[in-house]
Design an enzyme around this catalytic site. Structure first.
Site, PDB file in Angstrom:
ATOM      1  N   GLU A  80       5.967  -9.710  -1.684  1.00 18.10           N
ATOM      2  CA  GLU A  80       6.604  -8.490  -1.992  1.00 18.10           C
ATOM      3  C   GLU A  80       5.875  -7.322  -2.779  1.00 18.10           C
ATOM      4  OE1 GLU A  80       9.204  -7.266  -1.074  1.00 18.10           O
ATOM      5  OE2 GLU A  80      10.120  -6.132  -2.592  1.00 18.10           O
TER       6      GLU A  80
ATOM      7  N   ARG B 134      16.832   8.834   4.106  1.00 20.12           N
ATOM      8  CA  ARG B 134      16.887   8.242   5.311  1.00 20.12           C
ATOM      9  C   ARG B 134      15.899   8.767   6.309  1.00 20.12           C
ATOM     10  NH1 ARG B 134      21.838   5.637   6.089  1.00 20.12           N
ATOM     11  NH2 ARG B 134      21.340   5.699   8.605  1.00 20.12           N
TER      12      ARG B 134
ATOM     13  N   TRP C  18      14.137  11.357  10.761  1.00 20.13           N
ATOM     14  CA  TRP C  18      12.892  10.670  10.780  1.00 20.13           C
ATOM     15  C   TRP C  18      12.466  10.445  12.222  1.00 20.13           C
ATOM     16  CZ3 TRP C  18      11.405   6.088  13.216  1.00 20.13           C
ATOM     17  CH2 TRP C  18      10.347   5.328  12.718  1.00 20.13           C
TER      18      TRP C  18
ATOM     19  N   LYS D 259       4.803  -3.516  -1.487  1.00 21.40           N
ATOM     20  CA  LYS D 259       5.309  -2.463  -2.527  1.00 21.40           C
ATOM     21  C   LYS D 259       4.209  -1.536  -2.737  1.00 21.40           C
ATOM     22  CE  LYS D 259       9.495  -2.918  -3.175  1.00 21.40           C
ATOM     23  NZ  LYS D 259       9.576  -3.313  -2.151  1.00 21.40           N
TER      24      LYS D 259
ATOM     25  N   GLU E 167       3.158   0.294   0.913  1.00 18.30           N
ATOM     26  CA  GLU E 167       4.241   1.453   1.079  1.00 18.30           C
ATOM     27  C   GLU E 167       4.416   2.570   0.062  1.00 18.30           C
ATOM     28  OE1 GLU E 167       8.421   0.129   1.475  1.00 18.30           O
ATOM     29  OE2 GLU E 167       8.143  -1.146  -0.419  1.00 18.30           O
TER      30      GLU E 167
ATOM     31  N   LYS F 243      14.570   5.002   4.616  1.00 14.83           N
ATOM     32  CA  LYS F 243      15.241   3.778   4.113  1.00 14.83           C
ATOM     33  C   LYS F 243      16.043   2.742   5.060  1.00 14.83           C
ATOM     34  CE  LYS F 243      17.032   1.832   0.057  1.00 14.83           C
ATOM     35  NZ  LYS F 243      15.988   1.262  -0.287  1.00 14.83           N
TER      36      LYS F 243
ATOM     37  N   HIS G 154      -9.446 -20.926   3.098  1.00 12.47           N
ATOM     38  CA  HIS G 154      -9.415 -21.104   4.435  1.00 12.47           C
ATOM     39  C   HIS G 154      -9.614 -19.688   5.032  1.00 12.47           C
ATOM     40  CE1 HIS G 154      -7.919 -25.053   4.181  1.00 12.47           C
ATOM     41  NE2 HIS G 154      -6.996 -24.555   3.289  1.00 12.47           N
TER      42      HIS G 154
ATOM     43  N   CYS H 280      17.078   8.927  10.011  1.00 12.43           N
ATOM     44  CA  CYS H 280      17.701  10.276   9.940  1.00 12.43           C
ATOM     45  C   CYS H 280      19.114  10.136   9.273  1.00 12.43           C
ATOM     46  CB  CYS H 280      18.137  10.583  11.616  1.00 12.43           C
ATOM     47  SG  CYS H 280      16.697  10.767  12.639  1.00 12.43           S
TER      48      CYS H 280
ATOM     49  N   ASN I 161      21.208  10.475  15.327  1.00 12.33           N
ATOM     50  CA  ASN I 161      20.305   9.340  14.933  1.00 12.33           C
ATOM     51  C   ASN I 161      20.345   8.423  15.831  1.00 12.33           C
ATOM     52  OD1 ASN I 161      19.158   7.576  13.079  1.00 12.33           O
ATOM     53  ND2 ASN I 161      21.205   6.725  12.340  1.00 12.33           N
ATOM     54  N   GLY I 162      18.996   7.710  16.112  1.00 19.68           N
ATOM     55  CA  GLY I 162      18.904   6.830  17.175  1.00 19.68           C
ATOM     56  C   GLY I 162      18.011   7.151  18.127  1.00 19.68           C
TER      57      GLY I 162
HETATM   58  C1  F6R Z   1      10.518  -2.498   1.449  1.00 16.48           C
HETATM   59  C2  F6R Z   1      11.605  -1.931   2.158  1.00 16.48           C
HETATM   60  C3  F6R Z   1      11.921  -2.367   3.562  1.00 16.48           C
HETATM   61  C4  F6R Z   1      13.259  -3.007   3.828  1.00 16.48           C
HETATM   62  C5  F6R Z   1      13.584  -3.418   5.382  1.00 16.48           C
HETATM   63  C6  F6R Z   1      14.952  -3.952   5.447  1.00 16.48           C
HETATM   64  O1  F6R Z   1      10.489  -1.729   0.178  1.00 16.48           O
HETATM   65  O2  F6R Z   1      12.712  -1.457   1.565  1.00 16.48           O
HETATM   66  O3  F6R Z   1      11.296  -3.446   3.849  1.00 16.48           O
HETATM   67  O4  F6R Z   1      13.414  -4.226   3.054  1.00 16.48           O
HETATM   68  O5  F6R Z   1      13.505  -2.185   5.969  1.00 16.48           O
HETATM   69  O6  F6R Z   1      16.123  -3.034   5.293  1.00 16.48           O
HETATM   70  P1  F6R Z   1      17.536  -3.691   5.111  1.00 16.48           P
HETATM   71  O7  F6R Z   1      17.366  -4.470   3.896  1.00 16.48           O
HETATM   72  O8  F6R Z   1      18.191  -2.539   4.687  1.00 16.48           O
HETATM   73  O9  F6R Z   1      17.583  -4.374   6.236  1.00 16.48           O
END
Ligand code: F6R
Length: 613
Positions: free
Chosen positions: A482, A27, A75, A486, A489, A608, A505, A2, A101-102
């Protein structure tokens, strides 16, 4: 999670607010809305879906020309992403508008109370409850009403409200969720983060926990929830609006991938003296504190957690301190063993991730010191930590983390070397050597980016793949995780990362004809035994029909016979290999998502900054 904007000034509020929402849309993009105050009433427009839907609505039904307003990009938590659940929410008189937000944790009991009072509730949200409560207690002073209501709320919330009876004022409040003030000339702003107002001012104020702020055209007043005068920390934002534009790229994500050499260089800048010794001024831990540490615990989420896994290799190698790494959302619930000698390192791009914030609060309650590695100045996690090492990635707008991840890896190396320097576990010349190797990384990342074109062709050839596996060893394992994250998502594909040694395993049962498997091959010079073992693993999966996509350093010919696709990365020390090996995987995910027709910068269901637990 949000995005919130508030504005009071002389410009058209709807224009300023919608522009702010555009910058905050990363966001959350389930719905968007604005409310503008005029002398007579509130004008409100809100619409489910991305901000573009709201903009279309505003073009069809223009809003009155007020200079005070609030806006929201959502969101969804309580209630589906529909028009009726879109913010702003209004009280029964339609004279108060609130964005939030929250999560208000006691909203069910507050809602019941309102129902008993006969208040008609028109949405499924927890936010609407706040609008009605404000309406009930409002007595001519919105800031006062906000303080009274906040004292009754539990959970995490940023609230921003306007009232038609006080048309010169915007009031905000925060507990556990972010809110920043932007100071202008004859105008002031509120935003979930500074990007909300970066086009207008770089002068910002970070609000503290449990504070209420009232902005007018000519002033800002901050108090606690109890009404005691309070102040925030003023700071200058060190980037401008152009840094948060696409700058000719199709997606923010691609732009941010290409910004990585600079982001890495900026994160190293000014931290190393002519003798190669490190100076981390923001450390705020005395040398004695550092010598006292007997254990390190890293907490983080998502990509930042993967950076944390890499931290374990670096810190243990250079300091011989034991390091635990834990997903922040699990940490405090298992009653971890923490003492004053434990250094807890919290890694977070946004500095607002609720799981990480709660983890550090728990650690501090137990007496441990907390060091934050963070990208956003003015955010909550560094403020609540004993020390901070900022990353200088600049604003990261795409939801998927790229340049922030790389700079987090750089920062954990800096912290590891700094601990080694103070604790004397490495000689000065060894530290200087490692620092110089880090300084070579921007050029190495540049080199990867110059040769990354084949990843685009590869991505197009993988569009019909049902799943993708990623294998790595040592620091290549977090890289595998990682790469898989990627792909999940962005391309919505089933993707898993495994330590290559675990293959036999269980996961090897997943291998079938044509299944793409990405393998990160450790440098030959580092641990030849690891290198040779992974080459055997590649042969094992190839024998079972896997399509092998091998990432190996440029002088490594041993893997060529077993690679269906061979991706070359420059030769760097083993511990630094994630800084080059991750880059092709970022490009792969970005291109694959694009080839599948998905929104690269705003993947479905994600936001984000995850400010709810
Ligand atoms: C993946 C991604 C998320 C953030 C996670 C932590 O591409 O962006 O997995 O890494 O939500 O976010 P921060 O770093 O803001 O605590």
């Amino acid at each position: 999670m949000c995005g919130i904007v508030g504005y009071v000034g002389e410009q058209s509020a709807v224009d300023v607010v919608v522009e702010g929402l555009r910058r905050l849309e990363y966001r959350g993009y389930d719905s968007a809305g604005v409310a503008v105050v005029t002398a007579e009433a509130l004008s409100v427009r809100r619409k489910a879906g991305k901000l573009a839907n709201l903009e279309k609505l505003l073009a069809e039904q223009p809003i009155s020309n007020g200079t005070v307003g609030v806006g929201h990009t959502r969101w969804a938590t309580h209630g589906p992403p529909t028009d009726k659940n879109a913010h702003p929410h209004l009280d029964v008189t339609d004279r108060i508008a609130v964005v939030h937000n929250g999560i208000i944790e006691n909203f069910a009991s507050l809602r019941r109370e309102l129902e008993v009072d006969g208040v008609p509730l028109t949405s499924d949200t927890d936010t609407e409850v706040v609008a009605h409560l404000l309406g009930q207690v409002f007595d001519g002073n919105l800031a006062d009403a906000m303080r009274q209501v906040c004292r009754r709320l539990e959970g995490a919330f940023t609230l921003v409200a306007v009232h038609a009876d006080e048309p010169e004022v915007v009031v905000g409040a925060r507990r556990n969720s972010p809110l920043v003030v932007g100071l202008g000339e004859g105008e002031n702003f509120l935003g979930s983060d500074v990007s909300a107002f970066i086009a207008h001012t770089r002068h910002a104020v970070e609000l503290g926990q449990d504070q209420v702020v009232q902005i007018r055209r000519d002033g800002v007043e901050i108090t606690t929830f109890d009404g005691a005068p309070a102040s925030g920390r003023e700071f200058e934002v060190d980037w401008d609006a152009s840094a948060a534009e696409k700058g000719g790229y199709d997606f923010f994500m691609m732009k941010e991938i290409y910004e990585q050499p600079k982001a890495v260089a900026d994160t190293l800048l000014g931290r190393v003296d002519d003798n190669g010794m490190l100076h981390l001024d923001e450390m705020r831990l005395s040398d004695e504190d550092i010598r006292d540490i007997d254990k390190v615990v890293v907490v983080a989420c998502g990509s930042a957690f993967h950076a944390g896994l890499i931290a374990k290799y670096a810190i243990e190698h250079w300091t011989r301190l034991p390091v635990e790494v834990e997903v922040a959302s699990e940490f405090r619930y298992r009653d971890p063993i923490l003492t004053r000698q434990t250094l807890v390192i919290a890694i977070s791009q946004s500095g607002e991730t609720m799981d990480t914030l709660m983890a550090i609060r728990h650690a501090r309650d137990q007496g441990s010191r907390v060091l934050a590695i963070c990208n956003v100045n003015g955010s909550t996690i560094p403020r609540e930590s004993d020390a901070v090492v900022y990353t200088y990635a600049g604003p990261e707008v795409a939801v998927a983390s790229t340049k922030a991840f790389l700079t987090q890896i750089v920062a954990v190396h800096l912290v590891a070397l700094y601990l080694a320097q103070i604790r004397g576990t490495k000689w000065a010349d060894e530290i200087a050597l490692h620092v110089s190797e880090l300084a070579d990384i921007p050029a190495a990342v540049d080199q990867v980016l110059e040769t990354v074109e084949p990843m685009r062709t590869l991505a197009r050839s993988m569009v019909t793949a049902k799943a993708v596996l990623f294998l790595g060893r040592h620091v290549g394992y977090p890289v595998a995780l990682e790469g898989a994250l990627k792909l999940k998502e962005l391309a919505y594909m089933h993707a898993e990362g495994f330590p290559a040694g675990e293959l036999k395993h269980g996961p090897i049962a997943l291998i079938e004809d044509g299944l793409p498997v990405v393998v990160i091959v450790p440098p030959r010079s580092g641990r030849p035994v690891l290198h040779d073992k992974i080459v055997s693993n590649i042969q094992e999966i190839r024998a079972r029909g896997a399509r092998t996509i091998v990432i190996a350093e440029e002088n490594d010919d041993s893997v060529a016979p077993y690679a269906d696709t061979l991706v070359r990365v420059p030769v760097v020390p083993t511990l630094l290999q994630p800084l080059v090996a991750t880059v092709p995987l970022q490009v792969l995910a970005c291109e694959l998502a694009h080839a599948k027709g998905f929104d690269v910068d705003q993947p479905r269901n994600l936001a984000k900054s995850v400010t709810v637990e």
